[in-house]
Design a protein around this motif. Structure first.
Motif, short mmCIF file in Angstrom:
data_model
loop_
_atom_site.label_atom_id
_atom_site.label_comp_id
_atom_site.label_asym_id
_atom_site.label_seq_id
_atom_site.Cartn_x
_atom_site.Cartn_y
_atom_site.Cartn_z
N LEU A 83 0.81 -1.02 0.08
CA LEU A 83 -0.03 -0.03 0.10
C LEU A 83 0.95 1.18 -0.13
O LEU A 83 0.60 2.01 -0.74
N ALA A 84 1.89 1.32 0.70
CA ALA A 84 2.89 2.60 0.75
C ALA A 84 3.41 2.67 -0.68
O ALA A 84 3.81 3.70 -1.09
N ALA A 85 4.04 1.65 -1.40
CA ALA A 85 4.37 1.66 -2.60
C ALA A 85 3.40 2.02 -3.48
O ALA A 85 3.83 3.04 -4.44
N TRP A 86 2.20 1.86 -3.63
CA TRP A 86 1.08 2.31 -4.43
C TRP A 86 1.06 3.81 -4.17
O TRP A 86 0.98 4.37 -5.18
N VAL A 87 0.93 4.09 -3.10
CA VAL A 87 0.71 5.61 -2.75
C VAL A 87 1.84 6.41 -3.13
O VAL A 87 1.88 7.62 -3.74
N ALA A 88 3.10 6.04 -2.92
CA ALA A 88 4.42 6.43 -3.08
C ALA A 88 4.36 6.97 -4.61
O ALA A 88 4.95 7.85 -5.02
N ALA A 89 4.35 6.05 -5.27
CA ALA A 89 4.39 5.71 -6.85
C ALA A 89 3.43 6.96 -7.35
O ALA A 89 3.75 7.51 -8.23
N THR A 90 2.16 7.09 -6.78
CA THR A 90 1.31 8.05 -7.30
C THR A 90 1.90 9.48 -6.99
O THR A 90 1.80 10.37 -7.73
N LEU A 91 2.38 9.79 -5.77
CA LEU A 91 2.97 10.92 -5.52
C LEU A 91 3.87 11.29 -6.19
O LEU A 91 4.20 12.47 -6.71
N VAL A 92 4.89 10.37 -6.49
CA VAL A 92 6.30 10.64 -7.16
C VAL A 92 5.85 11.09 -8.59
O VAL A 92 6.36 11.89 -8.99
N ILE A 93 5.02 10.28 -9.08
CA ILE A 93 4.80 10.38 -10.59
C ILE A 93 3.87 11.84 -11.04
O ILE A 93 4.29 12.28 -11.58
N GLU A 144 8.01 5.71 -16.14
CA GLU A 144 7.91 7.31 -15.93
C GLU A 144 9.12 8.03 -15.95
O GLU A 144 8.94 9.16 -16.52
N PHE A 145 10.29 7.58 -15.70
CA PHE A 145 11.44 8.27 -15.44
C PHE A 145 12.87 7.66 -15.97
O PHE A 145 13.66 8.63 -16.20
N TRP A 146 12.61 6.81 -16.77
CA TRP A 146 13.96 5.95 -17.20
C TRP A 146 13.78 5.30 -18.67
O TRP A 146 14.58 4.73 -18.96
N SER A 147 12.60 5.80 -19.03
CA SER A 147 12.18 4.97 -20.39
C SER A 147 12.51 5.72 -21.49
O SER A 147 12.92 7.08 -21.67
N HIS A 148 12.55 5.04 -22.91
CA HIS A 148 12.96 5.58 -24.12
C HIS A 148 11.73 6.70 -24.54
O HIS A 148 12.22 7.43 -24.93
N SER A 149 10.71 6.29 -24.20
CA SER A 149 9.65 7.29 -24.49
C SER A 149 9.76 8.55 -23.76
O SER A 149 9.53 9.68 -24.36
#
Length: 236
Positions: A22-32, A218-223
């Motif tokens: 749950l923490a990773a889910w929330v943290a991913a949203t906040l960071v993105i 989101e942060f290290w992709s080719h796109s």
């Protein structure tokens, strides 16, 4: 429900694993959604292009191309909303016949968890699927609002209401994309939550892999590198 059996069926590592998920889910949203200024996410970069899209839309004639794009966005959200409903229905079907799932879980791990423990693990996945469904439905509606706002933009670029309405359409469009991305993250973490059927350590490993996949895109992709390419920037 036999609460003693429920409590006995979970160890502290299970609580830690679910909390980590749950923490990773929330943290991913906040960071993105709130990335550092020096390293914008793909979602933040696409938000800029959505605003520029609405500015270009003002002078495009005819505007059929733009309406087709919004229609394709709504089709994508409706597809995932339907898929989430199917997943929710399948989850409830498993809840009603958890004994068979218990046999599958025992084939994967030597654990002898009672049925009620497996049902709680299924409920966790159902919560993610339900959240994804709600996000996709709201995204579908926001893209519908976007199409209405776009239709309300005057054909005359010199009209004083043209740019303000186009900017409103852009912000609603961005909100729809934000809800859509939240739904996708719920799908990702919901799939990761299925690892809990194997065990708590499997859930922790799945959470790490899921987070790594999402953050990489989101942060290290080719796109992202393509979006950051300055070759399309021109002075106006």
């Amino acid at each position: 429900m036999d609460w003693q059996a429920v409590i006995a069926g979970f160890a502290m590592i299970d609580v830690v694993a679910v909390g980590f998920l749950l923490a990773a889910w929330v943290a991913a949203t906040l960071v993105i959604e709130h990335p550092p200024a020096w390293r914008p996410s793909v979602s933040a970069l696409m938000a800029r292009y959505r605003r520029e899209w609405m500015e270009a839309f003002v002078t495009r004639n005819p505007r059929i191309f733009d309406s087709q794009i919004v229609a394709s966005l709504r089709q994508g959200t409706s597809f995932f909303a339907s898929a989430s409903m199917i997943a929710i229905g399948g989850g409830f079907a498993l809840l009603g016949n958890a004994e068979r799932l218990q046999g599958v879980a025992q084939d994967l791990t030597p654990s002898t968890d009672p049925v009620v423990v497996l049902e709680i693990k299924l409920i966790l996945m159902l919560l993610f699927a339900s959240n994804a469904f709600l996000k996709f439905v709201w995204s579908h509606r926001l893209f519908g609002y976007t199409s209405v706002l776009m239709a309300a933009v005057p054909n005359d670029p010199e009209d004083p209401a043209t740019l303000p309405r186009a900017r409103k359409a852009a912000e609603i469009n961005i909100a729809g994309a934000r809800s859509y991305n939240r739904g996708l993250r719920s799908v990702y973490f919901g799939i990761g939550a299925s690892a809990w059927l194997i065990g708590a350590w499997a859930l922790i490993a799945a959470t790490l892999v899921t987070s790594a996949v999402i953050l990489r895109r989101e942060f290290w992709s080719h796109s992202r590198a393509v979006l950051l390419d300055p070759s399309d920037i021109t002075e106006r």
